[in-house]
Design a protein around this motif. Sequence first.
Motif, mmCIF file in Angstrom:
data_model
loop_
_atom_site.group_PDB
_atom_site.id
_atom_site.type_symbol
_atom_site.label_atom_id
_atom_site.label_comp_id
_atom_site.label_asym_id
_atom_site.label_seq_id
_atom_site.Cartn_x
_atom_site.Cartn_y
_atom_site.Cartn_z
ATOM 1 N N ALA A 82 31.123 111.873 28.157
ATOM 2 C CA ALA A 82 31.819 110.840 27.375
ATOM 3 C C ALA A 82 33.281 111.198 27.165
ATOM 4 O O ALA A 82 34.170 110.339 27.299
ATOM 5 C CB ALA A 82 31.118 110.660 26.033
ATOM 6 N N ILE A 83 33.545 112.448 26.840
ATOM 7 C CA ILE A 83 34.922 112.891 26.583
ATOM 8 C C ILE A 83 35.805 112.659 27.805
ATOM 9 O O ILE A 83 36.978 112.293 27.687
ATOM 10 C CB ILE A 83 34.929 114.379 26.177
ATOM 11 C CG1 ILE A 83 34.345 114.543 24.772
ATOM 12 C CG2 ILE A 83 36.343 114.966 26.226
ATOM 13 C CD1 ILE A 83 33.968 115.969 24.419
ATOM 14 N N HIS A 84 35.224 112.828 28.992
ATOM 15 C CA HIS A 84 35.987 112.675 30.227
ATOM 16 C C HIS A 84 35.887 111.262 30.808
ATOM 17 O O HIS A 84 36.297 111.031 31.959
ATOM 18 C CB HIS A 84 35.524 113.713 31.257
ATOM 19 C CG HIS A 84 35.952 115.115 30.924
ATOM 20 N ND1 HIS A 84 37.162 115.640 31.316
ATOM 21 C CD2 HIS A 84 35.338 116.091 30.202
ATOM 22 C CE1 HIS A 84 37.270 116.882 30.882
ATOM 23 N NE2 HIS A 84 36.176 117.189 30.201
ATOM 24 N N GLY A 85 35.338 110.324 30.036
ATOM 25 C CA GLY A 85 35.319 108.930 30.462
ATOM 26 C C GLY A 85 34.280 108.595 31.519
ATOM 27 O O GLY A 85 34.429 107.602 32.247
ATOM 28 N N GLY A 86 33.233 109.384 31.596
ATOM 29 C CA GLY A 86 32.186 109.144 32.590
ATOM 30 C C GLY A 86 31.185 108.098 32.149
ATOM 31 O O GLY A 86 31.268 107.526 31.060
ATOM 32 N N LYS A 87 30.209 107.857 33.005
ATOM 33 C CA LYS A 87 29.170 106.859 32.736
ATOM 34 C C LYS A 87 28.226 107.364 31.645
ATOM 35 O O LYS A 87 27.688 108.473 31.729
ATOM 36 C CB LYS A 87 28.375 106.571 34.005
ATOM 37 C CG LYS A 87 27.274 105.532 33.820
ATOM 38 C CD LYS A 87 26.480 105.345 35.107
ATOM 39 C CE LYS A 87 25.564 106.539 35.365
ATOM 40 N NZ LYS A 87 24.682 106.343 36.540
ATOM 41 N N ILE A 88 28.018 106.539 30.624
ATOM 42 C CA ILE A 88 27.138 106.882 29.513
ATOM 43 C C ILE A 88 26.136 105.751 29.304
ATOM 44 O O ILE A 88 26.517 104.589 29.141
ATOM 45 C CB ILE A 88 27.939 107.108 28.207
ATOM 46 C CG1 ILE A 88 28.856 108.313 28.338
ATOM 47 C CG2 ILE A 88 27.005 107.264 27.010
ATOM 48 C CD1 ILE A 88 28.133 109.641 28.383
ATOM 49 N N ASN A 89 24.856 106.084 29.315
ATOM 50 C CA ASN A 89 23.805 105.075 29.125
ATOM 51 C C ASN A 89 23.327 104.958 27.684
ATOM 52 O O ASN A 89 22.448 104.146 27.405
ATOM 53 C CB ASN A 89 22.601 105.402 30.019
ATOM 54 C CG ASN A 89 22.935 105.316 31.498
ATOM 55 O OD1 ASN A 89 23.882 104.635 31.890
ATOM 56 N ND2 ASN A 89 22.166 106.009 32.332
ATOM 57 N N PHE A 90 23.904 105.757 26.792
ATOM 58 C CA PHE A 90 23.426 105.809 25.414
ATOM 59 C C PHE A 90 24.585 105.559 24.464
ATOM 60 O O PHE A 90 25.575 106.300 24.457
ATOM 61 C CB PHE A 90 22.765 107.160 25.133
ATOM 62 C CG PHE A 90 21.635 107.472 26.083
ATOM 63 C CD1 PHE A 90 20.367 106.979 25.858
ATOM 64 C CD2 PHE A 90 21.872 108.219 27.238
ATOM 65 C CE1 PHE A 90 19.338 107.239 26.751
ATOM 66 C CE2 PHE A 90 20.858 108.486 28.135
ATOM 67 C CZ PHE A 90 19.572 107.986 27.887
ATOM 68 N N ASP A 91 24.455 104.523 23.652
ATOM 69 C CA ASP A 91 25.567 104.076 22.814
ATOM 70 C C ASP A 91 26.064 105.156 21.859
ATOM 71 O O ASP A 91 27.253 105.204 21.534
ATOM 72 C CB ASP A 91 25.157 102.845 21.994
ATOM 73 C CG ASP A 91 25.007 101.605 22.855
ATOM 74 O OD1 ASP A 91 25.541 101.600 23.981
ATOM 75 O OD2 ASP A 91 24.350 100.639 22.408
ATOM 76 N N GLU A 92 25.165 106.041 21.399
ATOM 77 C CA GLU A 92 25.550 107.036 20.399
ATOM 78 C C GLU A 92 26.576 108.039 20.921
ATOM 79 O O GLU A 92 27.210 108.751 20.125
ATOM 80 C CB GLU A 92 24.318 107.780 19.859
ATOM 81 C CG GLU A 92 23.509 108.529 20.903
ATOM 82 C CD GLU A 92 22.333 107.726 21.440
ATOM 83 O OE1 GLU A 92 21.276 108.303 21.701
ATOM 84 O OE2 GLU A 92 22.494 106.496 21.610
ATOM 85 N N PHE A 93 26.775 108.087 22.241
ATOM 86 C CA PHE A 93 27.739 109.024 22.807
ATOM 87 C C PHE A 93 29.053 108.365 23.220
ATOM 88 O O PHE A 93 30.017 109.066 23.525
ATOM 89 C CB PHE A 93 27.139 109.732 24.033
ATOM 90 C CG PHE A 93 26.021 110.680 23.709
ATOM 91 C CD1 PHE A 93 26.288 111.992 23.341
ATOM 92 C CD2 PHE A 93 24.707 110.265 23.748
ATOM 93 C CE1 PHE A 93 25.261 112.872 23.035
ATOM 94 C CE2 PHE A 93 23.668 111.132 23.437
ATOM 95 C CZ PHE A 93 23.945 112.435 23.080
ATOM 96 N N LYS A 94 29.096 107.058 23.255
ATOM 97 C CA LYS A 94 30.237 106.373 23.873
ATOM 98 C C LYS A 94 31.548 106.583 23.133
ATOM 99 O O LYS A 94 32.617 106.473 23.735
ATOM 100 C CB LYS A 94 29.927 104.881 24.021
ATOM 101 C CG LYS A 94 28.868 104.619 25.097
ATOM 102 C CD LYS A 94 28.589 103.142 25.295
ATOM 103 C CE LYS A 94 27.577 102.939 26.419
ATOM 104 N NZ LYS A 94 27.253 101.509 26.632
ATOM 105 N N SER A 95 31.489 106.862 21.839
ATOM 106 C CA SER A 95 32.729 107.086 21.082
ATOM 107 C C SER A 95 33.011 108.564 20.853
ATOM 108 O O SER A 95 33.853 108.922 20.029
ATOM 109 C CB SER A 95 32.654 106.361 19.729
ATOM 110 O OG SER A 95 31.575 106.857 18.964
ATOM 111 N N CYS A 96 32.327 109.436 21.587
ATOM 112 C CA CYS A 96 32.488 110.885 21.398
ATOM 113 C C CYS A 96 33.863 111.343 21.873
ATOM 114 O O CYS A 96 34.281 111.039 22.996
ATOM 115 C CB CYS A 96 31.400 111.627 22.160
ATOM 116 S SG CYS A 96 31.503 113.410 22.051
#
Length: 254
Positions: free
Chosen positions: A148-162
Motif C-alpha cells: 500500500a505504501i508503494h502504491g501497489g494493488k490492494i484487495n482489502f480496504d483496511e490497507f488502502k490508506s496505509c
Amino acid sequence: MSKYEIFSDYTTLNKKDASDFMANISKLADEAFKNSDNKTRLLGNLVILEQYFNTLKDGLNKNDEKPSSITYKSIDMLWDYLYGKIKPSDFEDFANNLYACVLEYMVGEDLTDEQSEFYENNFPNDNIISIEWQIIGWISYLLLELTAIHGGKINFDEFKSCDFIDFISLDEILNILSDACIDFAKVECKSNMAKDVIKAFEDVCVTPLFQSIIIKIQKSLKEALDAKPEDYQNLRNKQCSILPQEFAADFLEF
C-alpha cells in the motif's frame, strides 16, 4: 505525555504501571520510531517477529517438526525487501493472497478461485497450528502495508490508506505471551471473572519471566533504531527466542 517510553526500565515499574505499559506497547513503539523511515519501522517489527518465530521453531523441534515452507518463504520476502533484493511489485499478488488465506483461517472468509488455488499450492495440509498462523498473519500484514505504501494493488480496504509501517502486532503477540506466562510462572488466576483476570495480568507483568521478554524486545528495538543497512543480516542472525526453550513446546498449545 506518557510517564514512560518504550525504552524505560521496565523492571522498575510497579504492577499497575507495568500493565499500563503493556496495554500501550504498540503506541510506545510507534512513538519511538516516529521519525524513522518505513525500512527502519519494518526492521523493528522483524527483529521481534524473528524472536517469536524462533520460539515456534524451538517448540516444533521438540517433536522433530518444523514450520511450513510458506512461513519461511514469506518472512524471507520481508528481509529481501530490506536488503534491496526485491520491491513491493514483486510480491503484491502474493501478499494479497496470503492475507486472504489468513482471513479464511481466522474468520472463515470465503476465498476466490485465485485465492483457493494459492491456498492449495501453499498450504497442502492442515498441520499448521494457531501460533504459526499468527506469525503468517503478521507477515502478510507487513507485506500488504508495504504494498500500500508503494502504491501497489490492494484487495482489502483496511490497507488502502496505509502510509507507514505500524507496530500493532506487538499487542497481539504480547497478549498471547502474557496468557502463557500466567501459566508458566504459576500466577494465580482464581476465575474467568474480569477482576481476577485483570489481577493475574498485572501480577504476570512483573514476574522475572515476563520481564525477560520485554527486555529482549526493548534491546532489539533499540538495535533496529540504530542499525544501518549493512547491519541488517547480523541483526537478524543474532535474534534469540522470545521465550526460554523449556517453555516453547507448551507455548504452542496456546
